[in-house]
Design a protein around this motif. Structure first.
Motif, PDB file in Angstrom:
ATOM      1  N   GLY A  20       0.843  -1.186   0.000  1.00 40.94           N
ATOM      2  CA  GLY A  20       0.000   0.000   0.000  1.00 40.94           C
ATOM      3  C   GLY A  20       0.878   1.235   0.000  1.00 40.94           C
ATOM      4  O   GLY A  20       2.094   1.168  -0.235  1.00 40.94           O
ATOM      5  N   SER A  21       0.286   2.373   0.284  1.00 43.00           N
ATOM      6  CA  SER A  21       1.050   3.617   0.247  1.00 43.00           C
ATOM      7  C   SER A  21       2.112   3.665   1.344  1.00 43.00           C
ATOM      8  O   SER A  21       3.223   4.153   1.115  1.00 43.00           O
ATOM      9  N   ILE A  22       1.818   3.143   2.535  1.00 46.45           N
ATOM     10  CA  ILE A  22       2.809   3.130   3.619  1.00 46.45           C
ATOM     11  C   ILE A  22       4.014   2.273   3.227  1.00 46.45           C
ATOM     12  O   ILE A  22       5.166   2.693   3.360  1.00 46.45           O
ATOM     13  N   GLU A  23       3.753   1.087   2.736  1.00 45.71           N
ATOM     14  CA  GLU A  23       4.836   0.170   2.360  1.00 45.71           C
ATOM     15  C   GLU A  23       5.654   0.724   1.200  1.00 45.71           C
ATOM     16  O   GLU A  23       6.875   0.566   1.167  1.00 45.71           O
ATOM     17  N   ALA A  24       4.994   1.387   0.245  1.00 46.98           N
ATOM     18  CA  ALA A  24       5.718   1.973  -0.889  1.00 46.98           C
ATOM     19  C   ALA A  24       6.664   3.075  -0.416  1.00 46.98           C
ATOM     20  O   ALA A  24       7.804   3.172  -0.889  1.00 46.98           O
ATOM     21  N   ILE A  25       6.209   3.888   0.530  1.00 46.97           N
ATOM     22  CA  ILE A  25       7.076   4.936   1.078  1.00 46.97           C
ATOM     23  C   ILE A  25       8.265   4.314   1.794  1.00 46.97           C
ATOM     24  O   ILE A  25       9.410   4.746   1.626  1.00 46.97           O
ATOM     25  N   LEU A  26       7.998   3.285   2.585  1.00 42.12           N
ATOM     26  CA  LEU A  26       9.076   2.641   3.337  1.00 42.12           C
ATOM     27  C   LEU A  26      10.097   1.979   2.413  1.00 42.12           C
ATOM     28  O   LEU A  26      11.303   2.090   2.634  1.00 42.12           O
ATOM     29  N   ILE A  27       9.626   1.302   1.381  1.00 44.40           N
ATOM     30  CA  ILE A  27      10.542   0.639   0.444  1.00 44.40           C
ATOM     31  C   ILE A  27      11.412   1.663  -0.278  1.00 44.40           C
ATOM     32  O   ILE A  27      12.589   1.398  -0.554  1.00 44.40           O
ATOM     33  N   SER A  28      10.846   2.837  -0.555  1.00 41.80           N
ATOM     34  CA  SER A  28      11.612   3.841  -1.298  1.00 41.80           C
ATOM     35  C   SER A  28      12.783   4.408  -0.503  1.00 41.80           C
ATOM     36  O   SER A  28      13.700   4.983  -1.084  1.00 41.80           O
ATOM     37  N   ILE A  29      12.801   4.255   0.819  1.00 41.57           N
ATOM     38  CA  ILE A  29      13.907   4.794   1.611  1.00 41.57           C
ATOM     39  C   ILE A  29      14.891   3.727   2.097  1.00 41.57           C
ATOM     40  O   ILE A  29      15.804   4.039   2.862  1.00 41.57           O
ATOM     41  N   VAL A  30      14.737   2.499   1.625  1.00 42.07           N
ATOM     42  CA  VAL A  30      15.651   1.428   2.031  1.00 42.07           C
ATOM     43  C   VAL A  30      17.092   1.752   1.658  1.00 42.07           C
ATOM     44  O   VAL A  30      18.013   1.547   2.457  1.00 42.07           O
ATOM     45  N   ALA A  31      17.326   2.248   0.460  1.00 44.72           N
ATOM     46  CA  ALA A  31      18.699   2.486  -0.003  1.00 44.72           C
ATOM     47  C   ALA A  31      19.435   3.455   0.909  1.00 44.72           C
ATOM     48  O   ALA A  31      20.608   3.239   1.243  1.00 44.72           O
ATOM     49  N   GLY A  32      18.775   4.495   1.338  1.00 40.16           N
ATOM     50  CA  GLY A  32      19.416   5.478   2.212  1.00 40.16           C
ATOM     51  C   GLY A  32      19.815   4.906   3.553  1.00 40.16           C
ATOM     52  O   GLY A  32      20.883   5.209   4.084  1.00 40.16           O
ATOM     53  N   PHE A  33      18.956   4.068   4.118  1.00 40.62           N
ATOM     54  CA  PHE A  33      19.255   3.467   5.409  1.00 40.62           C
ATOM     55  C   PHE A  33      20.276   2.337   5.298  1.00 40.62           C
ATOM     56  O   PHE A  33      21.042   2.085   6.223  1.00 40.62           O
ATOM     57  N   SER A  34      20.287   1.633   4.176  1.00 41.09           N
ATOM     58  CA  SER A  34      21.099   0.417   4.091  1.00 41.09           C
ATOM     59  C   SER A  34      22.547   0.656   3.683  1.00 41.09           C
ATOM     60  O   SER A  34      23.380  -0.228   3.846  1.00 41.09           O
ATOM     61  N   VAL A  35      22.879   1.812   3.175  1.00 41.43           N
ATOM     62  CA  VAL A  35      24.226   2.046   2.667  1.00 41.43           C
ATOM     63  C   VAL A  35      25.198   2.541   3.734  1.00 41.43           C
ATOM     64  O   VAL A  35      26.414   2.452   3.574  1.00 41.43           O
ATOM     65  N   ASP A  36      24.701   3.014   4.847  1.00 41.25           N
ATOM     66  CA  ASP A  36      25.511   3.689   5.856  1.00 41.25           C
ATOM     67  C   ASP A  36      26.673   2.841   6.371  1.00 41.25           C
ATOM     68  O   ASP A  36      27.826   3.274   6.359  1.00 41.25           O
ATOM     69  N   TYR A  37      26.407   1.634   6.818  1.00 33.20           N
ATOM     70  CA  TYR A  37      27.453   0.810   7.419  1.00 33.20           C
ATOM     71  C   TYR A  37      28.479   0.357   6.384  1.00 33.20           C
ATOM     72  O   TYR A  37      29.670   0.292   6.678  1.00 33.20           O
ATOM     73  N   VAL A  38      28.036   0.082   5.186  1.00 31.58           N
ATOM     74  CA  VAL A  38      28.955  -0.304   4.118  1.00 31.58           C
ATOM     75  C   VAL A  38      29.911   0.834   3.802  1.00 31.58           C
ATOM     76  O   VAL A  38      31.113   0.620   3.636  1.00 31.58           O
ATOM     77  N   VAL A  39      29.402   2.054   3.736  1.00 33.63           N
ATOM     78  CA  VAL A  39      30.243   3.213   3.428  1.00 33.63           C
ATOM     79  C   VAL A  39      31.298   3.424   4.514  1.00 33.63           C
ATOM     80  O   VAL A  39      32.469   3.666   4.210  1.00 33.63           O
ATOM     81  N   HIS A  40      30.906   3.307   5.779  1.00 39.18           N
ATOM     82  CA  HIS A  40      31.869   3.481   6.867  1.00 39.18           C
ATOM     83  C   HIS A  40      32.975   2.427   6.811  1.00 39.18           C
ATOM     84  O   HIS A  40      34.164   2.746   6.938  1.00 39.18           O
ATOM     85  N   LEU A  41      32.601   1.184   6.629  1.00 42.30           N
ATOM     86  CA  LEU A  41      33.595   0.113   6.581  1.00 42.30           C
ATOM     87  C   LEU A  41      34.469   0.213   5.330  1.00 42.30           C
ATOM     88  O   LEU A  41      35.683   0.001   5.391  1.00 42.30           O
ATOM     89  N   ALA A  42      33.876   0.556   4.189  1.00 45.29           N
ATOM     90  CA  ALA A  42      34.644   0.697   2.947  1.00 45.29           C
ATOM     91  C   ALA A  42      35.633   1.851   3.045  1.00 45.29           C
ATOM     92  O   ALA A  42      36.782   1.737   2.589  1.00 45.29           O
TER      93      ALA A  42
END
Length: 129
Positions: A20-42
């Motif tokens: 639904g609209s809630i899930e679509a909004i949440l899925i659209s921000i996954v990339a921003g939340f998921s890249v943080d730890y990889v960037v720090h370690l890299a």
């Protein structure tokens, strides 16, 4: 990012959420939340010296505890949202907890293992020891 996205969406399906609209909004921000730890370690890996094993060890030594603490505080911040009355905040808390947890797991056990196996030839920077 794809591993985290697939894991989060798969868990959303297991939890019985429909798209639904809630899930679509949440899925659209996954990339921003998921890249943080990889960037720090890299970044830490890239700025380390030595062979691949030493760089991986240095990256975990320099950033491992910071990344772990970031994960713990983010998950801790999402827990109160589980008990909200509004559906959006309850789903956002679950989503945030899942995204952060999967991101930490894939950064530490996926990304760093791939770096160790790839044995990327990085040039030593001038002026470093």
């Amino acid at each position: 990012i794809m591993c985290v996205l697939l894991s989060v969406v798969g868990t959303m399906v297991v939890l019985g959420w429909s798209l639904g609209s809630i899930e679509a909004i949440l899925i659209s921000i996954v990339a921003g939340f998921s890249v943080d730890y990889v960037v720090h370690l890299a970044h830490s890996y890239n700025n380390s010296s030595g062979d691949t094993y030493e760089r991986v060890q240095s990256a975990f030594g320099e950033m491992g505890s910071s990344v772990l603490n970031g994960m713990v505080t983010s998950v801790g911040a999402s827990i109160p949202l589980f008990f909200c009355q509004l559906l959006f905040f309850r789903k956002f808390g679950t989503f945030l907890c899942l995204t952060i947890a999967y991101s930490w797991i894939f950064a530490n056990f996926g990304f760093m293992c791939m770096l160790a196996q790839a044995k990327l030839p990085l040039k030593e920077k001038k002026g470093t020891h």
